[in-house]
Design a protein around this motif. Structure first.
Motif, PDB file in Angstrom:
ATOM      1  N   ASN A   1       1.329  -1.522  -0.224  1.00  9.03           N
ATOM      2  CA  ASN A   1       0.031  -0.128  -0.034  1.00  9.03           C
ATOM      3  C   ASN A   1       0.650   1.494  -0.149  1.00  9.03           C
ATOM      4  N   PRO A   2       0.815   2.247  -1.078  1.00  7.51           N
ATOM      5  CA  PRO A   2       1.911   2.675  -1.382  1.00  7.51           C
ATOM      6  C   PRO A   2       1.534   4.213  -0.295  1.00  7.51           C
ATOM      7  N   LEU A   3       0.247   4.289  -0.023  1.00  5.91           N
ATOM      8  CA  LEU A   3       0.067   5.099   1.171  1.00  5.91           C
ATOM      9  C   LEU A   3       0.203   5.443   2.364  1.00  5.91           C
ATOM     10  N   TRP A   4       0.245   4.013   3.146  1.00  7.09           N
ATOM     11  CA  TRP A   4       0.948   3.544   3.899  1.00  7.09           C
ATOM     12  C   TRP A   4       2.613   3.209   4.247  1.00  7.09           C
ATOM     13  N   ALA A   5       3.146   2.080   3.379  1.00 15.92           N
ATOM     14  CA  ALA A   5       3.953   2.017   2.747  1.00 15.92           C
ATOM     15  C   ALA A   5       5.393   3.147   2.920  1.00 15.92           C
TER      16      ALA A   5
ATOM     17  N   PHE B   1       5.285  15.614   0.980  1.00 16.66           N
ATOM     18  CA  PHE B   1       5.970  16.324   0.016  1.00 16.66           C
ATOM     19  C   PHE B   1       7.366  14.807  -1.187  1.00 16.66           C
ATOM     20  N   SER B   2       7.432  14.121   0.055  1.00 15.88           N
ATOM     21  CA  SER B   2       8.170  13.720  -0.228  1.00 15.88           C
ATOM     22  C   SER B   2       8.009  12.336  -0.865  1.00 15.88           C
ATOM     23  N   HIS B   3       6.670  12.378  -1.878  1.00 12.03           N
ATOM     24  CA  HIS B   3       6.447  11.220  -2.336  1.00 12.03           C
ATOM     25  C   HIS B   3       5.741  11.792  -3.766  1.00 12.03           C
ATOM     26  N   PHE B   4       5.731  13.386  -3.755  1.00  9.80           N
ATOM     27  CA  PHE B   4       5.440  14.193  -4.461  1.00  9.80           C
ATOM     28  C   PHE B   4       7.209  14.765  -5.769  1.00  9.80           C
TER      29      PHE B   4
ATOM     30  N   TRP C   1       3.052   8.176  -6.906  1.00  9.22           N
ATOM     31  CA  TRP C   1       2.479   8.971  -6.678  1.00  9.22           C
ATOM     32  C   TRP C   1       1.543   9.007  -8.109  1.00  9.22           C
ATOM     33  N   HIS C   2       1.500   8.665  -8.261  1.00  5.88           N
ATOM     34  CA  HIS C   2       0.358   8.279  -9.556  1.00  5.88           C
ATOM     35  C   HIS C   2      -1.226   7.831  -8.986  1.00  5.88           C
ATOM     36  N   THR C   3      -0.867   6.940  -8.221  1.00  4.32           N
ATOM     37  CA  THR C   3      -2.376   6.338  -7.547  1.00  4.32           C
ATOM     38  C   THR C   3      -2.109   7.260  -6.585  1.00  4.32           C
ATOM     39  N   LEU C   4      -1.330   8.372  -5.883  1.00  2.01           N
ATOM     40  CA  LEU C   4      -1.477   9.040  -4.637  1.00  2.01           C
ATOM     41  C   LEU C   4      -1.938   9.788  -4.986  1.00  2.01           C
ATOM     42  N   GLU C   5      -1.086  10.736  -6.547  1.00  2.00           N
ATOM     43  CA  GLU C   5      -2.040  11.900  -6.599  1.00  2.00           C
ATOM     44  C   GLU C   5      -3.296  12.021  -6.664  1.00  2.00           C
ATOM     45  N   ALA C   6      -3.905  11.082  -7.524  1.00  2.00           N
ATOM     46  CA  ALA C   6      -4.963  10.440  -7.651  1.00  2.00           C
ATOM     47  C   ALA C   6      -6.096  10.454  -6.536  1.00  2.00           C
TER      48      ALA C   6
ATOM     49  N   SER D   1      -4.604  -2.046  -8.162  1.00  2.00           N
ATOM     50  CA  SER D   1      -4.533  -2.114  -9.643  1.00  2.00           C
ATOM     51  C   SER D   1      -4.031  -0.850 -10.353  1.00  2.00           C
ATOM     52  N   GLU D   2      -3.424   0.170  -8.757  1.00  2.00           N
ATOM     53  CA  GLU D   2      -2.455   1.530  -9.650  1.00  2.00           C
ATOM     54  C   GLU D   2      -3.176   2.292 -10.321  1.00  2.00           C
ATOM     55  N   ARG D   3      -4.819   1.451 -10.677  1.00  2.00           N
ATOM     56  CA  ARG D   3      -5.884   2.381 -11.615  1.00  2.00           C
ATOM     57  C   ARG D   3      -7.131   2.889 -11.251  1.00  2.00           C
ATOM     58  N   GLY D   4      -8.001   3.073 -10.334  1.00  2.43           N
ATOM     59  CA  GLY D   4      -8.794   3.444  -9.350  1.00  2.43           C
ATOM     60  C   GLY D   4      -8.814   2.954  -8.128  1.00  2.43           C
ATOM     61  N   ALA D   5      -9.903   4.087  -7.516  1.00  2.45           N
ATOM     62  CA  ALA D   5     -10.258   3.612  -5.920  1.00  2.45           C
ATOM     63  C   ALA D   5     -12.266   3.374  -6.131  1.00  2.45           C
ATOM     64  N   THR D   6     -11.816   3.110  -5.218  1.00  7.75           N
ATOM     65  CA  THR D   6     -13.080   2.573  -4.646  1.00  7.75           C
ATOM     66  C   THR D   6     -14.399   3.389  -3.422  1.00  7.75           C
ATOM     67  N   THR D   7     -15.252   3.236  -3.478  1.00  6.68           N
ATOM     68  CA  THR D   7     -15.814   4.411  -2.241  1.00  6.68           C
ATOM     69  C   THR D   7     -15.869   3.538  -1.253  1.00  6.68           C
ATOM     70  N   PHE D   8     -16.452   3.934   0.547  1.00  9.01           N
ATOM     71  CA  PHE D   8     -16.561   4.063   1.215  1.00  9.01           C
ATOM     72  C   PHE D   8     -17.772   4.595   1.967  1.00  9.01           C
TER      73      PHE D   8
END
Ligand code: SF4
Ligand code: SF4
Lengths: 269, 397
Positions: B194-198, B261-264, B271-276, B347-354
């Motif tokens: 998980n790129p947001l956590w790692a 900022f480091s990710h950016f 970053w693709h995924t995080l930015e989205a 999938s690095e191509r989308g997001a779900t909702t919650f």
């Protein structure tokens, strides 16, 4: 195995069986008379050489799975076989098939409605430019050499066998979901009925009886291949040895999958 | 062939989520779990500032913070147990743990910390308990007998020994509180998938936000309880707490932003995924609420309150407001990390909702109950162990 079990097994396998017959894969064996009395797995021809005699806890085999992306036609038979084999609850997937469509502006469109269970019978109509390429990618557990799921499971319910299978012990799993977070390939889910983690097992129970995984068994175009890398005659051994375009998914994760893709495209994640 | 010419064919034209990623498995309960442990760790730090670092002005809240920490610590496992598919097997995490699992350590760290906290409370309250035991009757008398750890010796010599033990417990309590919460951060930070956590910053950010939420929790409940019970608020104490809150919040906020900022800046393919994610599903909860409203405003408010000495009434007006804002900031941060991290598909191509529901097993109602429980427990604790030292018992001590 008692009689009821056998009936159930036949029920489960019927669809797979018919599909194979239709595709001609085992058309020749259609007339084989199956002797009654013996356990079902004994009556079916052995599909993985040397498995029947092997009664050790862990075999000395090194199993590998190869998916031929160039062969898959997106029929969804594997998904159907899988759902039947394991009674997978709706909305969860032990295996699925993705459809990739690339237009001539390099836009990549991916979908997998209902995990491909219903087969891809209609083309996508929402592609803005002419399509330059399209292909299907079946997904399943990668049976990682370094499985993150095993690493994180707090109670050791997810474990790795010596012959390379990563399995879940449903009687130990506490249902924390940590393994689901850790798997880079999202092949795991929490079974809403058992409230435990579940995923593709490469049909460990079938393999132990010398049978191929259900999905491999039914694939009409032989896009899914399974075998023992220690057996120099096995198809998977030959494919991985020969100079093909072969890759694994997300190699950067360091999980070292035993699931290989023949003709994998860089668009695939 | 522009994109393909640069090997950039991962353009997420379609919102494709892996079929199994449509479910968010870790929901409100796992948001609350780090939130509650954070409050515990933070409250403990407040008490240690007095007991170990001798920040004298924090004396009025030093004992209360410990009881506050205890009340929340008692409930820290509740969201976890409610989350598990098989809570009846939870003990196997401690009896047959998998040594490579980050999660397996929680039981041990939690229990060890519980023991230290309990011991510290017992020793600190021993003189008070002995005193109260003298006048109590019946059940209460027996209870105080147990709480005094079987010794009613409050001679100067005995108390000196007590103080040494307290100092020792408080001292080992600090690293343990840090471990407790840094470790909770690691449960997320160690998930490479998980790129947001790692990120190695995760334990640090969790720890800093824990301190921040704990201090804010103490400020708010101190002022509230004092107001309700009609006691006099120690303004010096509030002022000091505000200063510490500002200090910790500077670090917390700066590291939260640095992480992003480091990710950016590194702009790996993650970053693709995080930015989205940050510009899409998390835009409101992260940018608008967590950063915009509940970080920037308290940040400046705290700065002004720390640098300029407000009139007492003004300080006591703003202090609870800023504390609640900080408490919400940390809650939002937990939400954005825990739920946000699961919104992006692998999938690095989308997001779900919650969207949390009210009456599910892990829904809003159970979450609210779990957050109210520590307050109720704290009230009960307060019936037995006095939060504040009245003149008499202070003299007795
Ligand atoms: S693909 Fe996922 S579930 Fe399968 S072994 Fe690897 S980490 Fe575990
Ligand atoms: S859900 Fe089950 S298998 Fe997965 S990590 Fe938790 S206990 Fe292990």
């Amino acid at each position: 195995m008692n009689e009821i079990d056998i009936k159930k097994e036949i029920q489960k396998d019927r669809r797979a069986f018919i599909k194979n017959v239709l595709s001609g894969a085992i058309a020749g064996s259609l007339l084989v008379v199956i002797p009654a009395g013996a356990a079902l797995d004994e009556r079916l021809p052995e599909q993985i050489p040397g498995m029947r005699g092997d009664k050790s806890t862990f075999t000395k085999k090194r199993f590998a799975f190869v998916v031929d992306v160039t062969a898959c036609i997106g029929c969804g038979s594997c998904c159907v076989a899988d759902k039947n084999e394991y009674n997978v609850p709706d909305g969860n997937y032990r295996t699925w098939v993705e459809r990739y469509v690339i237009d001539d502006h390099d836009g990549v469109f991916v979908d997998s409605p209902n995990g491909g269970l219903d087969g891809y019978t209609k083309p996508r109509t929402d592609i803005p430019h002419p399509v330059r390429d399209t292909f299907f990618v079946p997904k399943l557990c990668n049976m990682c050499e370094k499985p993150s799921c095993v690493q994180v499971c707090p109670v050791g319910a997810t474990y790795k066998t010596e012959d390379g299978f990563t399995l879940v012990d449903q009687k130990r799993c506490v249902g924390c979901g940590y393994c689901i977070q850790a798997c880079p390939y999202s092949v795991r889910f929490l079974n809403p009925v058992t409230r435990t983690a579940e995923k593709c097992t490469w049909c460990y129970h079938r393999v132990r009886k010398g049978l191929l995984p259900a999905c491999v068994n039914v694939c009409p175009v032989h896009a899914r291949k399974f075998g023992d890398l220690n057996d120099k005659n096995s198809e998977v051994y030959k494919i991985l040895r020969e100079p093909h375009v072969i890759s694994v998914l997300k190699p950067g994760m360091g999980n070292q999958p035993a699931l290989h893709y023949l003709g994998l495209r860089r668009e695939v994640v | 062939m522009n994109a393909a010419a640069h090997g950039e064919t991962l353009a997420a034209v379609s919102n494709y989520v892996f079929p199994n990623d449509l479910h968010v498995h870790w929901s409100l309960m796992i948001v609350l779990y780090p939130y509650i442990t954070g409050l515990v760790a933070g409250a403990f730090i407040v008490s240690s500032l007095y007991h170990v670092f001798h920040i004298k002005s924090l004396k009025p809240v030093a004992r209360f913070s410990l009881l506050f920490a205890l009340a929340f610590l008692i409930c820290a496992t509740w969201p976890l147990l409610n989350h598990l598919g098989h809570p009846e097997r939870a003990m196997s995490m401690m009896l047959t743990p998998n040594p490579t699992s980050a999660m397996a350590g929680f039981g041990y760290i939690y229990s060890a910390y519980f023991i230290v906290l309990l011991l510290e409370i017992l020793f600190i309250f021993r003189p008070v308990v002995v005193e109260l035991g003298k006048t109590a009757t019946g059940f209460k008398k027996r209870l105080y007998g147990i709480l005094s750890i079987g010794s009613d010796n409050v001679s100067v010599k005995a108390l000196k020994l007590d103080h040494k033990i307290i100092a020792f417990l408080a001292a080992i309590g600090i690293p343990m509180a840090c471990v407790l919460h840094g470790y909770v951060g690691f449960i997320f930070g160690g998930i490479k998938a998980n790129p947001l956590w790692a990120t190695p910053l995760m334990p640090l950010i969790f720890l800093l936000s824990a301190c921040v939420s704990g201090i804010a929790g103490i400020i708010f409940s101190y002022i509230l309880i004092m107001k309700v019970s009609g006691r006099k608020i120690d303004v010096d104490c509030v002022q000091t707490l505000i200063q510490f809150l500002w200090g910790f919040f500077i670090l917390d906020f700066v590291f939260e932003m640095l992480e992003l900022f480091s990710h950016f800046y590194m702009a790996t393919h993650h970053w693709h995924t995080l930015e989205a994610l940050y510009s899409g599903p998390l835009f409101n909860t992260f940018w608008v609420y967590q950063v915009g409203i509940f970080s920037v405003i308290p940040f400046f408010l705290l700065m002004i309150m720390s640098l300029i000495r407000f009139k007492d009434s003004l300080l006591l007006f703003f202090a609870p407001i800023v504390s609640v804002m900080i408490l919400l900031q940390v809650l939002l941060m937990r939400w954005n990390v825990v739920v946000g991290g699961q919104l992006m598909s692998k999938s690095e191509r989308g997001a779900t909702t919650f969207h949390p529901m009210w009456f599910e097993k892990e829904g809003l109602l159970p979450a609210i109950i779990i957050m109210i429980a520590p307050v109720v427990i704290l009230w009960f604790i307060g019936k037995v162990l006095p939060f504040w030292m009245d003149k008499d018992s202070a003299e007795a001590a």
